[in-house]
Design a protein around this motif. Structure first.
Motif, PDB file in Angstrom:
ATOM      1  N   ASP A  11      19.495 -19.656  17.833  1.00  0.00           N
ATOM      2  CA  ASP A  11      20.769 -19.290  18.435  1.00  0.00           C
ATOM      3  C   ASP A  11      21.498 -18.830  17.082  1.00  0.00           C
ATOM      4  O   ASP A  11      21.676 -19.480  16.294  1.00  0.00           O
ATOM      5  N   THR A  13      24.751 -17.834  17.737  1.00  0.00           N
ATOM      6  CA  THR A  13      26.075 -17.855  18.080  1.00  0.00           C
ATOM      7  C   THR A  13      27.195 -18.245  16.797  1.00  0.00           C
ATOM      8  O   THR A  13      28.190 -17.584  17.048  1.00  0.00           O
ATOM      9  N   ASP A  17      30.618 -13.493  15.404  1.00  0.00           N
ATOM     10  CA  ASP A  17      31.500 -12.710  15.032  1.00  0.00           C
ATOM     11  C   ASP A  17      31.310 -11.623  14.099  1.00  0.00           C
ATOM     12  O   ASP A  17      31.762 -10.673  13.853  1.00  0.00           O
ATOM     13  N   ALA A  43      32.761  -7.869  27.433  1.00  0.00           N
ATOM     14  CA  ALA A  43      33.659  -9.370  27.419  1.00  0.00           C
ATOM     15  C   ALA A  43      33.022 -10.027  26.519  1.00  0.00           C
ATOM     16  O   ALA A  43      31.561  -9.928  26.043  1.00  0.00           O
ATOM     17  N   ALA A  44      33.741 -11.108  25.940  1.00  0.00           N
ATOM     18  CA  ALA A  44      33.081 -11.877  24.905  1.00  0.00           C
ATOM     19  C   ALA A  44      31.972 -12.502  25.256  1.00  0.00           C
ATOM     20  O   ALA A  44      30.963 -12.936  24.898  1.00  0.00           O
ATOM     21  N   ASP A  45      31.834 -12.892  26.714  1.00  0.00           N
ATOM     22  CA  ASP A  45      30.665 -13.735  27.159  1.00  0.00           C
ATOM     23  C   ASP A  45      29.723 -12.857  27.413  1.00  0.00           C
ATOM     24  O   ASP A  45      28.351 -13.209  27.194  1.00  0.00           O
ATOM     25  N   ALA A  46      29.553 -11.766  27.600  1.00  0.00           N
ATOM     26  CA  ALA A  46      28.345 -10.814  27.615  1.00  0.00           C
ATOM     27  C   ALA A  46      28.126 -10.385  26.357  1.00  0.00           C
ATOM     28  O   ALA A  46      26.718 -10.365  26.186  1.00  0.00           O
ATOM     29  N   ARG A  47      28.888 -10.323  25.306  1.00  0.00           N
ATOM     30  CA  ARG A  47      28.410 -10.206  23.823  1.00  0.00           C
ATOM     31  C   ARG A  47      27.555 -11.541  23.501  1.00  0.00           C
ATOM     32  O   ARG A  47      26.529 -11.250  22.701  1.00  0.00           O
ATOM     33  N   VAL A  48      28.091 -12.567  23.812  1.00  0.00           N
ATOM     34  CA  VAL A  48      27.275 -13.662  23.641  1.00  0.00           C
ATOM     35  C   VAL A  48      25.604 -13.655  24.184  1.00  0.00           C
ATOM     36  O   VAL A  48      24.728 -13.739  23.534  1.00  0.00           O
ATOM     37  N   GLU A  49      25.659 -13.084  25.317  1.00  0.00           N
ATOM     38  CA  GLU A  49      24.532 -12.965  26.349  1.00  0.00           C
ATOM     39  C   GLU A  49      23.565 -11.900  25.554  1.00  0.00           C
ATOM     40  O   GLU A  49      22.401 -12.097  25.269  1.00  0.00           O
ATOM     41  N   GLY A  52      23.561 -13.059  21.163  1.00  0.00           N
ATOM     42  CA  GLY A  52      23.727 -14.384  20.614  1.00  0.00           C
ATOM     43  C   GLY A  52      22.212 -15.325  20.384  1.00  0.00           C
ATOM     44  O   GLY A  52      22.316 -16.151  19.735  1.00  0.00           O
TER      45      GLY A  52
END
Length: 62
Positions: A11, A13, A17, A43-49, A52
């Protein structure tokens, strides 16, 4: 790589950034459709997916 060959899943995450900033530092690649353009539009959540988690396979060095 098939899941059965993955030895380590990390992980990342906490460093997301920094990782995104590194990808976006290559903005000259955007025009040819490379990863920075995709990441920039997410979008931020898609970047995490997408970014991350990192996966590694350990290989015998001998």
């Amino acid at each position: 790589m098939p899941d059965g060959q993955v030895d380590v899943r990390l992980d990342v995450t906490p460093w997301l950034d920094t990782k995104v900033a590194a990808v976006l530092a290559h903005r000259s690649e955007v025009r040819r459709g490379a990863l920075p353009g995709l990441v920039d539009g997410l979008a931020a959540d898609a970047r995490v997916e997408l970014l991350g988690t990192e996966w590694y396979a350990c290989r015998d060095a001998t």
